[in-house]
Design an enzyme around this catalytic site. Structure first.
Site, PDB file in Angstrom:
ATOM      1  N   LEU A  20       0.848  -1.197   0.000  1.00 24.55           N
ATOM      2  CA  LEU A  20       0.000   0.000   0.000  1.00 24.55           C
ATOM      3  C   LEU A  20       0.876   1.236   0.000  1.00 24.55           C
ATOM      4  O   LEU A  20       1.893   1.286   0.685  1.00 24.55           O
ATOM      5  CB  LEU A  20      -0.903  -0.019   1.231  1.00 24.55           C
ATOM      6  N   ASP A  22       0.012   5.705  -1.375  1.00 20.07           N
ATOM      7  CA  ASP A  22      -0.805   6.912  -1.236  1.00 20.07           C
ATOM      8  C   ASP A  22      -2.312   6.660  -1.089  1.00 20.07           C
ATOM      9  O   ASP A  22      -2.892   5.877  -1.848  1.00 20.07           O
ATOM     10  CB  ASP A  22      -0.644   7.806  -2.471  1.00 20.07           C
ATOM     11  N   ARG A 140       1.817  14.617 -12.055  1.00 21.20           N
ATOM     12  CA  ARG A 140       0.906  13.593 -11.539  1.00 21.20           C
ATOM     13  C   ARG A 140       0.119  14.084 -10.318  1.00 21.20           C
ATOM     14  O   ARG A 140       0.343  15.161  -9.799  1.00 21.20           O
ATOM     15  CB  ARG A 140       1.689  12.335 -11.175  1.00 21.20           C
TER      16      ARG A 140
END
Length: 457
Positions: A20, A22, A140
């Site tokens: 895992l 963001d 991004r």
């Protein structure tokens, strides 16, 4: 209790297996909270990331719903990277970055849209923004919000300029599908490192708060290393010019050893909430963690609420966590040393301190706190699982230390100072079952053991 049950958090968003990072797409939709995160099936920081999806009715008990977005289109074939979500016209809109790697290793980046009417299945609509001139492909992490006054939508995107400097790109739209480039949001006279990731704009009352996860190079012991920290700043947002002018340099959102990429959202009760990644760091640091051998890595923080007052961004744990409280231990301690034996690593500890005090506390063999009211400095030590030594931080307290709230969920630790004036989030692997307190002065201890099964097993 076996080792696995002493490591994996019970009520933090945590993968059952895999990697895992963001938080993505945080929204409340028709009463249900939705949280997505960057996920890989293998326990490794690098790869073609998916958006994994989980839901909750209360922000405490989370249910995994599997993969929401896969890297299966030409514009996101090497990763559905981070972004945010909004609710509009009975739909969830997810904005994310499509990552593409060409055969020669060059990168392409696209800001993409997916929507859902039921909150479970998502339809991709492809790119809505292509890379503008003046930026590298390190472009991004879109964040979209509604401007009710102007009746338009804003989007900010984390960026690296052609000069290899960090900044944030600003766009606007009337319909969420067609976007207009406004320009660089941040003044180039300030240091934004070489990249600004995961930008977030928050409005609290009349105040605009910008958060960026800034990447820069730092020299430590003669060695150049990446330094990545989430910082907040209040400032003036000029809608006409499309600029944000900070009032001062960025301040760390969290002072802990493991914290990055926070993302906020507004729930149906009009609270500004956020969660963040308890993780980050160099590859070797991440892969050395004890959970890797158990087939998972990293988690979120507990949800927190942002409050802006007295020119400062405060954070407080959500009130829903009180539903986990079970039996309570209450003690008044004055000029003495005590030791408490506890049965698990799942609890909330509150220290209320007098004005004049020297205070030492060792929590479960791996976390040490020291404070002296004479110098108003809080020292935090965390046992490093690689070296066997303690990493440490020193925090200046504005006036005096009145209260510490320590939330322990197996290996996740979050410490709130003075009603959330500062917060410290860290991964801690505890060693024993004792809490030792030495007080030269008066303090009150409240300890709640938490209830509930592990939702992440």
């Amino acid at each position: 209790m076996d080792k696995e049950n002493r490591i994996k958090p019970k009520h933090h968003v945590t993968p059952k297996t895999g990697f895992l990072n963001d938080p993505n797409g945080l929204v409340q939709f028709k009463g249900i909270y939705h949280a997505f995160y960057q996920w890989l099936e293998e326990v490794t920081p690098q790869g073609a990331k998916c958006w994994r999806h989980c839901i909750s009715k209360d922000l405490v008990n989370w249910e995994d719903k599997g993969i929401a977005l896969k890297p299966d289109m030409w514009y996101d074939k090497n990763g559905c990277y981070s972004g945010n979500g909004i609710v509009f016209n009975e739909k969830i809109y997810l904005f994310y970055t499509g990552n593409v790697r060409k055969e020669n290793g060059d990168r392409e980046t696209y800001q993409c849209l997916a929507t859902s009417e039921d909150g479970i299945t998502f339809q991709k609509h492809g790119p809505v923004i292509y890379l503008p001139e003046g930026y590298t492909a390190h472009f991004r992490d879109p964040k979209v919000w509604k401007d009710e006054e102007e009746n338009i939508w804003w989007m900010i995107v984390g960026a690296q300029t052609s000069e290899k400097k960090g900044n944030v790109a600003l766009f606007w739209s009337e319909d969420l599908y067609n976007w207009n480039y406004k320009g660089n949001l941040l003044p180039d006279t300030m240091n934004w490192g070489y990249m600004c990731e995961c930008p977030d704009m928050i409005r609290l009352g009349e105040e605009y708060i910008l958060i960026v996860s800034r990447q820069e190079k730092k020299i430590e012991n003669g060695i150049e290393k990446d330094s990545c920290h989430a910082v907040w700043m209040s400032g003036e947002f000029s809608k006409e010019k499309g600029t944000f002018t900070p009032h001062k340099e960025g301040i760390r959102v969290d002072e802990g050893f493991d914290f990055y990429a926070p993302q906020s959202f507004i729930d149906e009760n009009k609270r500004t909430l956020y969660m963040s990644w308890i993780g980050g760091g160099e590859y070797d640091y991440q892969m050395s963690q004890l959970s890797v051998n158990d087939g998972w890595l990293h988690s979120f923080t507990y949800p927190r609420e942002f409050i802006y007052k007295n020119n400062w961004l405060y954070q407080k744990p959500i009130k829903e966590l009180q539903s986990l409280r079970n039996d309570k231990i209450e003690k008044h301690i004055e000029n003495e040393e005590i030791s408490l034996e506890v049965r698990d690593y799942y609890k909330e500890i509150e220290f209320v301190l007098d004005d004049e005090i020297e205070f030492n506390c060792t929590i479960l063999g791996a976390l040490k706190l020291h404070y002296n009211s004479n110098d108003k400095i809080l020292n935090i030590k965390r046992l490093n699982w690689l070296t066997g030594e303690f990493d440490e931080k020193y925090l200046n307290i504005k006036e005096s230390l009145k209260m510490l709230r320590v939330f322990i969920d197996n290996s996740s630790v979050e410490i709130f100072i003075n009603e959330g004036e500062k917060v410290i989030s860290s991964r801690v692997y505890f060693q024993d079952n004792d809490i030792q307190i030495n007080s030269n002065g008066k303090l009150k201890l409240n300890l709640w053991n938490y209830k509930g099964e592990n939702i992440n097993e």
